[in-house]
Design an enzyme around this catalytic site. Structure first.
Site, PDB file in Angstrom:
ATOM      1  N   LEU A   9      29.281 -22.042  61.819  1.00 56.18           N
ATOM      2  CA  LEU A   9      29.743 -21.294  60.650  1.00 56.18           C
ATOM      3  C   LEU A   9      28.715 -20.223  60.294  1.00 56.18           C
ATOM      4  O   LEU A   9      27.614 -20.528  59.840  1.00 56.18           O
ATOM      5  CB  LEU A   9      29.958 -22.247  59.472  1.00 56.18           C
ATOM      6  CG  LEU A   9      30.880 -23.451  59.750  1.00 56.18           C
ATOM      7  CD1 LEU A   9      31.038 -24.306  58.493  1.00 56.18           C
ATOM      8  CD2 LEU A   9      32.239 -22.991  60.266  1.00 56.18           C
ATOM      9  N   ALA A  11      29.727 -17.065  58.596  1.00 57.07           N
ATOM     10  CA  ALA A  11      30.522 -16.045  57.909  1.00 57.07           C
ATOM     11  C   ALA A  11      29.906 -15.586  56.595  1.00 57.07           C
ATOM     12  O   ALA A  11      30.267 -14.525  56.082  1.00 57.07           O
ATOM     13  CB  ALA A  11      31.937 -16.575  57.653  1.00 57.07           C
ATOM     14  N   GLY A  12      28.979 -16.359  56.042  1.00 58.24           N
ATOM     15  CA  GLY A  12      28.477 -16.071  54.708  1.00 58.24           C
ATOM     16  C   GLY A  12      27.502 -14.908  54.647  1.00 58.24           C
ATOM     17  O   GLY A  12      26.873 -14.531  55.636  1.00 58.24           O
ATOM     18  N   GLN A  76      36.913 -14.844  60.037  1.00 60.87           N
ATOM     19  CA  GLN A  76      37.462 -15.470  58.835  1.00 60.87           C
ATOM     20  C   GLN A  76      38.040 -14.382  57.940  1.00 60.87           C
ATOM     21  O   GLN A  76      37.437 -13.318  57.763  1.00 60.87           O
ATOM     22  CB  GLN A  76      36.368 -16.244  58.090  1.00 60.87           C
ATOM     23  CG  GLN A  76      36.875 -16.963  56.847  1.00 60.87           C
ATOM     24  CD  GLN A  76      35.788 -17.795  56.175  1.00 60.87           C
ATOM     25  OE1 GLN A  76      34.718 -18.001  56.743  1.00 60.87           O
ATOM     26  NE2 GLN A  76      36.052 -18.266  54.962  1.00 60.87           N
ATOM     27  N   GLY A  81      35.203 -19.900  51.652  1.00 56.90           N
ATOM     28  CA  GLY A  81      34.912 -21.316  51.794  1.00 56.90           C
ATOM     29  C   GLY A  81      34.753 -21.782  53.226  1.00 56.90           C
ATOM     30  O   GLY A  81      35.326 -21.210  54.158  1.00 56.90           O
ATOM     31  N   ASP A 109      22.477 -21.944  58.898  1.00 62.52           N
ATOM     32  CA  ASP A 109      21.282 -21.618  58.113  1.00 62.52           C
ATOM     33  C   ASP A 109      20.253 -22.746  58.143  1.00 62.52           C
ATOM     34  O   ASP A 109      19.444 -22.886  57.233  1.00 62.52           O
ATOM     35  CB  ASP A 109      21.657 -21.282  56.670  1.00 62.52           C
ATOM     36  CG  ASP A 109      22.344 -22.426  55.942  1.00 62.52           C
ATOM     37  OD1 ASP A 109      22.634 -23.461  56.585  1.00 62.52           O
ATOM     38  OD2 ASP A 109      22.598 -22.290  54.731  1.00 62.52           O
ATOM     39  N   GLY A 146      25.279 -30.963  48.476  1.00 62.09           N
ATOM     40  CA  GLY A 146      26.387 -31.861  48.188  1.00 62.09           C
ATOM     41  C   GLY A 146      25.949 -33.306  48.356  1.00 62.09           C
ATOM     42  O   GLY A 146      25.213 -33.638  49.287  1.00 62.09           O
ATOM     43  N   HIS A 368     -15.186   1.757  74.994  1.00 64.51           N
ATOM     44  CA  HIS A 368     -14.913   2.172  73.622  1.00 64.51           C
ATOM     45  C   HIS A 368     -14.306   3.572  73.545  1.00 64.51           C
ATOM     46  O   HIS A 368     -14.488   4.411  74.429  1.00 64.51           O
ATOM     47  CB  HIS A 368     -16.186   2.147  72.764  1.00 64.51           C
ATOM     48  CG  HIS A 368     -17.409   2.619  73.474  1.00 64.51           C
ATOM     49  ND1 HIS A 368     -18.483   1.798  73.727  1.00 64.51           N
ATOM     50  CD2 HIS A 368     -17.726   3.815  74.030  1.00 64.51           C
ATOM     51  CE1 HIS A 368     -19.404   2.475  74.393  1.00 64.51           C
ATOM     52  NE2 HIS A 368     -18.972   3.699  74.589  1.00 64.51           N
TER      53      HIS A 368
END
EC number: 2.7.7.23
Length: 460
Positions: A9, A11-12, A76, A81, A109, A146, A368
């Site tokens: 997933l 899509a966010g 999507q 959602g 993520d 959740g 140098h």
């Protein structure tokens, strides 16, 4: 363990990142979130790997295809959602006849999601005969996640999102990681009945578990290491997780025989390899496919990007990109090696030296204040300070070749294309425009003019 499909997933937008690019394209330890999750998922060899996109869809799809040309891209629609994302994915995969068996679903993520945890999740799902299995973990602070709600027998009843949870549910410390395995038939039926009657007005994939209970057993598998399933929502979390993970990487290398004086300021990406008894000093960044040999010393304050540092070499306060440093060669301090350099053994590029596409022979030293680009230097040649290879004529890059055993004076300018043989000595301030044969001394005769009694303008 046959996995019919894996759905990632992606899509966010990730609004809390406050970024112009999607959250999944932010980098973690050298790879994007998306590529890291795809790495872990692909290791399970699913029959089909699908990535769901929406925000900056083509940009995310391009990143996914750059990882795997065969990936299935699912667009999507504007209905929000995770549940809707899976509905779109299953509709496309079912139409193509690509789903018949276990389906893995993972958010993109979680940059530390590993294939071993996913493998154990799928094995548990299959062995338990579940219709659906959710990957969970226990957190001291579950804020934002959740909650897993179980009955008295320990069976999973549902997942309640933070914004929809009551006080007793908020006290639960077992949380959803947004990783699931469903049987395809169970998933198809479960997502068909999703509704958006929640605080976010979205189709939650978590709600599918309640429906899935009617079609088959629902179980939960706890990830053994919470770090592997920790999500990133903003840059504060990204920094914290990066620091924690980098500390683990440094500790692993220290236990394998590498000295890292200060793990707090030393950053080592996943694909780096380091030999035993190498020393990494503070402020150093080892990135990409960098390889550091045994007994080498890197740092302090050094960046290596896709570089190879052979045994016993020293790279101090320098930036090295896509270059090979031979054994016991010394680089720095304040040396800039652009891509394409090849050093032999016991060589040197010292303070304020810049090089690009230069081949430096064994024992050759550029101590140098020099620029060496598109050049080949033989063995045991010494380049005086302030030497420049003028390689660009405004259209083409041209090569300078200097042989072995040469002594180049200070302040020399080599106007490419030009070839200098072996055992050549050049005088200080020489401008070399034409080929120089071996065993020759070359110098530019510049006339010196003295103006006596001269006063600067402000004293006149």
């Amino acid at each position: 363990m046959a996995l019919s499909a894996a759905i990632v997933l992606a899509a966010g937008e990730g609004t809390r990142m406050r970024s112009n690019k999607p959250k999944v394209l932010h980098a973690f330890a050298g790879k994007t979130f998306l590529n890291r999750v795809m790495d872990s998922v692909a290791a399970l060899n699913p029959d089909t790997l699908a990535v769901v996109v929406h925000f900056q869809a083509e940009r995310v799809a391009e990143a996914a295809r750059s990882y795997d040309e065969q990936v299935t891209i699912v667009n999507q629609d504007d209905i929000p959602g995770t549940g809707r994302a899976v509905q779109c994915a299953m509709a496309q995969l079912t139409e193509a006849g690509k789903v018949d068996g276990p389906v893995l679903i993972a958010a993109s993520d979680m940059p530390l999601l590993d294939s071993e945890t996913l493998h154990r999740l799928v094995e548990f799902h299959t062995a338990s005969g579940n219709g659906a299995t959710v990957l969970t973990t226990i957190l001291d602070d579950p804020t934002g996640y959740g909650r897993i709600i179980r009955d008295r027998e320990g069976n999973v009843l549902r997942i309640v999102e933070q914004k929809d949870a009551n006080r007793s549910e908020l006290a639960v410390q077992e949380v959803n990681t947004s990783v699931y395995v469903f049987e395809a038939s169970v998933l198809t039926e479960a997502i068909a009945g999703l509704k958006s009657n929640n605080a976010q007005g979205e189709f939650y994939l978590t709600d599918a578990l309640e429906t899935a209970k009617a079609a088959g057993k629902v179980g939960a598998f706890a990830a053994p290491d919470p770090l592997t399933v920790e999500g990133v929502n903003d840059r504060v979390q990204l920094a914290a997780l990066s620091k924690t993970y980098n500390r683990r990487v440094c500790e692993r290398w220290m236990r394998d025989g590498v000295t890292i004086l200060d793990p707090e300021t030393t950053w080592i990406e996943d694909d780096v390899q380091i030999g035993r008894d190498a020393t990494i000093l503070p402020g150093s960044f080892l990135q990409g496919h960098t390889v550091v040999g045994e007994d080498a010393i890197v740092g302090p304050y050094t960046t290596l990007i896709d570089a190879t540092v052979d045994e016993g070499a020293v790279v101090e306060r320098s930036r090295v990109q896509e270059s090979h440093i031979g054994a016991r060669t010394n680089i720095g301090p304040w040396t800039y090696l652009r891509p394409g350099n090849e050093f032999g053994e016991d060589a040197k590029a010292g303070a304020f030296v810049e090089m690009k596409k230069a081949h430096i022979g064994n024992g050759t030293k550029v101590p140098h204040l020099s620029y060496v680009g598109d050049a080949q230097l033989g063995d045991h040649t010494n380049i005086g300070g302030g030497t420049i290879t003028a390689n660009y004529d405004g259209v083409h890059k041209n090569r300078t070749t200097i042989g072995s055993g040469c002594h180049v004076g200070a302040g020399n300018l080599f106007v490419a294309p030009v070839e200098v043989g072996d055992n050549v000595t050049t005088g200080a301030g020489s401008v070399v425009r034409h080929a120089v044969p071996s065993d020759t001394m070359v110098y530019s005769e510049n006339t010196q003019h003295n103006v006596e009694g001269w006063k600067p303008a402000w004293e006149r």
